[in-house]
Design a protein around this motif. Structure first.
Motif, PDB file in Angstrom:
ATOM      1  N   LEU A 171       0.850  -1.184   0.000  1.00  0.00           N
ATOM      2  CA  LEU A 171       0.000   0.000   0.000  1.00  0.00           C
ATOM      3  C   LEU A 171       0.886   1.234   0.000  1.00  0.00           C
ATOM      4  O   LEU A 171       1.946   1.237   0.642  1.00  0.00           O
ATOM      5  CB  LEU A 171      -0.901   0.003   1.246  1.00  0.00           C
ATOM      6  N   PRO A 172       0.485   2.287  -0.703  1.00  0.00           N
ATOM      7  CA  PRO A 172       1.343   3.478  -0.753  1.00  0.00           C
ATOM      8  C   PRO A 172       1.213   4.295   0.538  1.00  0.00           C
ATOM      9  O   PRO A 172       0.184   4.257   1.187  1.00  0.00           O
ATOM     10  CB  PRO A 172       0.771   4.261  -1.932  1.00  0.00           C
ATOM     11  N   GLY A 173       2.252   4.983   0.904  1.00  0.00           N
ATOM     12  CA  GLY A 173       2.169   5.917   2.030  1.00  0.00           C
ATOM     13  C   GLY A 173       1.787   7.286   1.507  1.00  0.00           C
ATOM     14  O   GLY A 173       2.187   7.672   0.405  1.00  0.00           O
ATOM     15  N   GLY A 174       1.016   8.034   2.272  1.00  0.00           N
ATOM     16  CA  GLY A 174       0.496   9.308   1.808  1.00  0.00           C
ATOM     17  C   GLY A 174       1.532  10.408   1.634  1.00  0.00           C
ATOM     18  O   GLY A 174       1.307  11.375   0.906  1.00  0.00           O
ATOM     19  N   TYR A 175       2.678  10.276   2.303  1.00  0.00           N
ATOM     20  CA  TYR A 175       3.651  11.378   2.260  1.00  0.00           C
ATOM     21  C   TYR A 175       4.569  11.339   1.036  1.00  0.00           C
ATOM     22  O   TYR A 175       5.340  12.262   0.806  1.00  0.00           O
ATOM     23  CB  TYR A 175       4.505  11.396   3.528  1.00  0.00           C
ATOM     24  N   GLY A 176       4.544  10.235   0.274  1.00  0.00           N
ATOM     25  CA  GLY A 176       5.329  10.191  -0.964  1.00  0.00           C
ATOM     26  C   GLY A 176       6.829  10.094  -0.747  1.00  0.00           C
ATOM     27  O   GLY A 176       7.614  10.568  -1.578  1.00  0.00           O
ATOM     28  N   TRP A 177       7.275   9.467   0.318  1.00  0.00           N
ATOM     29  CA  TRP A 177       8.717   9.352   0.566  1.00  0.00           C
ATOM     30  C   TRP A 177       9.357   8.214  -0.213  1.00  0.00           C
ATOM     31  O   TRP A 177      10.553   8.236  -0.485  1.00  0.00           O
ATOM     32  CB  TRP A 177       8.980   9.099   2.066  1.00  0.00           C
ATOM     33  N   LYS A 178       8.550   7.191  -0.544  1.00  0.00           N
ATOM     34  CA  LYS A 178       9.101   5.944  -1.104  1.00  0.00           C
ATOM     35  C   LYS A 178       9.781   6.172  -2.451  1.00  0.00           C
ATOM     36  O   LYS A 178      10.704   5.450  -2.819  1.00  0.00           O
ATOM     37  CB  LYS A 178       7.956   4.936  -1.224  1.00  0.00           C
ATOM     38  N   LYS A 179       9.336   7.199  -3.163  1.00  0.00           N
ATOM     39  CA  LYS A 179       9.906   7.488  -4.474  1.00  0.00           C
ATOM     40  C   LYS A 179      11.428   7.690  -4.391  1.00  0.00           C
ATOM     41  O   LYS A 179      12.183   7.317  -5.279  1.00  0.00           O
ATOM     42  CB  LYS A 179       9.229   8.750  -5.013  1.00  0.00           C
ATOM     43  N   TYR A 180      11.868   8.304  -3.304  1.00  0.00           N
ATOM     44  CA  TYR A 180      13.296   8.593  -3.146  1.00  0.00           C
ATOM     45  C   TYR A 180      13.993   7.631  -2.188  1.00  0.00           C
ATOM     46  O   TYR A 180      15.208   7.455  -2.250  1.00  0.00           O
ATOM     47  CB  TYR A 180      13.495  10.023  -2.645  1.00  0.00           C
ATOM     48  N   PHE A 181      13.244   7.080  -1.252  1.00  0.00           N
ATOM     49  CA  PHE A 181      13.842   6.227  -0.222  1.00  0.00           C
ATOM     50  C   PHE A 181      12.951   4.993  -0.085  1.00  0.00           C
ATOM     51  O   PHE A 181      11.906   5.054   0.563  1.00  0.00           O
ATOM     52  CB  PHE A 181      13.927   6.966   1.117  1.00  0.00           C
ATOM     53  N   ASP A 182      13.382   3.903  -0.676  1.00  0.00           N
ATOM     54  CA  ASP A 182      12.527   2.717  -0.713  1.00  0.00           C
ATOM     55  C   ASP A 182      12.854   1.800   0.463  1.00  0.00           C
ATOM     56  O   ASP A 182      13.466   0.751   0.301  1.00  0.00           O
ATOM     57  CB  ASP A 182      12.711   1.993  -2.055  1.00  0.00           C
ATOM     58  N   TYR A 183      12.445   2.209   1.664  1.00  0.00           N
ATOM     59  CA  TYR A 183      12.754   1.442   2.876  1.00  0.00           C
ATOM     60  C   TYR A 183      11.612   0.482   3.201  1.00  0.00           C
ATOM     61  O   TYR A 183      10.456   0.754   2.890  1.00  0.00           O
ATOM     62  CB  TYR A 183      13.011   2.380   4.054  1.00  0.00           C
ATOM     63  N   SER A 184      11.962  -0.600   3.870  1.00  0.00           N
ATOM     64  CA  SER A 184      10.969  -1.639   4.174  1.00  0.00           C
ATOM     65  C   SER A 184       9.943  -1.156   5.198  1.00  0.00           C
ATOM     66  O   SER A 184      10.319  -0.696   6.289  1.00  0.00           O
ATOM     67  CB  SER A 184      11.664  -2.885   4.738  1.00  0.00           C
TER      68      SER A 184
END
Ligand code: FEO
Ligand code: CA
Ligand code: CA
Ligand code: CA
Length: 543
Positions: free
Chosen positions: A230-243
């Motif tokens: 599921l995506p997180g609302g803050y949009g951090w995963k695009k730059y930092f793909d942490y578990s």
């Protein structure tokens, strides 16, 4: 972590109180140190010489007569020459640095963030790395050296070596022998809601709603394989793909060094708090709630003294009054669904349901009554189930033994319009065992519909003794949209550190602000820490 356990307990026993107060301090000390509970302050009558205040839509912190407040620190304030205080402060803990507690280290969780008010709002697709990194710095926690001057005012010693930040960029190892999703350490902590302190003077910070940052895995129920994220609302995963599995733990922090680790043995969920008790033999018991609709209540019992790695975790079944182990070896169903104890801990919510954990109405904060030893638990609400206003329940372990695997529960206070409160969240007992609690009605529902009697969140007091024993007294009201969080009494009882969290959270833009707390005028609302004191507080506690 080895850190002056003795001095912490000794301090709790001495404080800077004088004379007759010593009899009341003993139960506080015993609550940390011993299974034998003191009979309590029998000669004490709570003297409540002030009236409950009314609700209000004022954009300020209002207090009952005889209480005073000062703003200690707010989001963005420098705490050293390189760091500043984070946002959305929640849990607070004061670790004294000297005998009278006139100096100490204040820990603050920085739970989450508001991109609109921080000026970092952007749809995930176009969010920049600079915006993400600004947000990553604003959450986590702060350690600040605070000191009391001769006029009774608190300030930050900005020169102190103790001032530091933990952020979503800080490397934090897991206290566990096996890797968590391939790594022995996590990058960062965030979503720290409530927490606790240990008898050895460290701080426990509880990662609660972590799914907004790097999302959350969806597992195949049959074989445990990750089938979606599921995506997180803050949009951090695009730059930092942490578990996502690196978050949702209880984090232990040494306040003097900032050294931290994540406590895998306490399991992974939306931890609200971690409330510790030490048994006579030195083993520790930790209570924690998972704040979600229909989520469970947990208890950890260590196998050895002062140990947060090697122990057994239990989930509560309130219908049977039993703590059920979450040990892999104890349950065929866990062996069928999970590969190991580590997997049980990572996916604790699923494991808890499988073994019969009771589905509760958002278990939030937990505190142990220093006089009777009963465990008080806030159940904030459960709207889908029709529980709009929540309750505070009391759990009494059989034989008054925190290591007991059987218990009884009863409702202590139920929220309603008639009762005058809704959605209890944080709890705190003062030196005399009077109960204080805060409410958490969301900014968008305050004063609306079924919550029309709650136009503001509040701080309540329930005196233990005296003519007004058991009365519900509103001591403070919060600014627009805000809730009070993290109430923490200074060891001498004269000061209450309190977070004012998310004022103006319904603001739609920086041009349309719903609050201007604390600076007033046209200012952007900011979360901050206030210190409450005054004669009404000292009279109440005879200090
Ligand atoms: Fe962060 Fe459950 O409140
Ligand atoms: Ca909370
Ligand atoms: Ca909150
Ligand atoms: Ca809450």
């Amino acid at each position: 972590m080895k850190y002056s356990r003795r001095s912490f307990l000794e301090f709790l026993g001495k404080g800077s109180v004088v004379g007759a107060a010593s009899f009341a301090l003993a139960p506080v000390l015993h609550a940390c140190k011993s299974e034998i509970i003191s009979p309590g302050p029998v000669s004490y009558d709570a003297q409540v010489g002030f009236k409950s205040i009314t609700v209000s839509k004022a954009d300020q912190v209002r207090l009952a007569d005889g209480f005073t407040q000062e703003l200690l620190v707010k989001f963005g304030d420098p705490i050293s020459d390189k760091d500043y205080f984070g946002t959305h402060n929640d849990y607070l803990a004061f670790i004294p640095l000297n005998e009278d507690g006139s100096e100490g280290i204040l820990w603050s969780n920085h739970e989450y963030l508001d991109p609109v008010l921080m000026g970092t709002y952007a749809p995930a697709e176009v969010k920049t790395i600079e915006q993400v990194e600004k947000e990553q710095y604003a959450v986590g926690g702060s350690l600040v050296h605070v000191q009391l001057n001769a006029q009774g005012s608190w300030s930050i010693n900005k020169e102190s070596e103790y001032n530091r930040r933990l952020t979503a960029k800080t490397s934090i190892p897991f206290l566990w022998d096996d890797p968590i999703d391939g790594s022995m350490e996590a990058i960062g902590t965030f979503a720290g809601c409530a927490g606790g302190v240990t008898p050895w003077g460290t701080i426990l910070s509880c990662e609660e709603n972590t799914d907004q940052y790097y999302g959350e895995y969806v597992y195949d129920e049959m074989n445990g394989v990750v089938i979606d994220r599921l995506p997180g609302g803050y949009g951090w995963k695009k730059y930092f793909d942490y578990s996502p599995e690196h978050y949702g733990w209880v984090v232990e922090i040494n306040p003097k060094t900032g050294e931290a680790h994540k406590l895998v043995a306490l399991g992974r969920c939306a931890h609200e708090c971690a409330t510790m008790h030490q048994l006579e033999d030195g083993r520790v018991v930790v209570y924690s709630g998972d704040d979600g609709n229909d989520r469970c209540l947990y208890k950890y019992i260590s196998h050895k003294p002062n140990d947060l790695k090697d122990g057994t975790l239990y989930v509560a079944n309130l219908e049977k009054g039993e703590w059920i182990s979450l040990k892999y070896e104890d349950h065929a169903i866990l062996q069928e669904k999970f590969k190991s104890q580590t997997e049980v801990l990572v996916r604790m919510r699923e494991a808890a349901y499988l073994v019969g954990g009771s589905r509760l109405n958002r278990p939030e904060d937990i505190e142990i009554d220093p006089v009777t030893g009963a465990v008080f638990i806030s159940l904030t609400n459960n709207k889908p189930k029709g529980d709009l206003h929540g309750s505070i329940i009391k759990l009494t372990e059989d034989s008054e033994d925190k290591a007991s695997l059987t218990f009884k529960t009863e409702t202590f206070l139920a929220g309603s319009e008639e009762a005058g409160f809704s959605s209890p969240d944080n709890l705190a007992f003062d030196l005399r065992g009077n109960l204080w609690f805060t409410t958490d009605v969301g900014g968008y529902t305050l004063g609306a519909g079924e919550y029309d009697f709650m136009p503001c969140n509040s701080l309540f007091l329930v005196p233990r003794s005296g003519e007004r024993a058991g009365e519900l007294i509103r001591v403070a009201t919060a600014p627009n949209d805000a809730e009070f969080t993290g109430p923490y009494f200074h060891p001498n009882g004269k000061y209450l550190f309190l977070s004012v969290q998310h004022p103006g959270e319904t603001s739609s833009s920086l041009e349309d602000l719903a609050s201007h707390w604390p600076e007033g005028g046209d200012s952007i609302p900011l979360s901050g820490v206030i210190v409450i004191s005054g004669e009404s507080l000292t009279n109440l506690q005879h200090v």
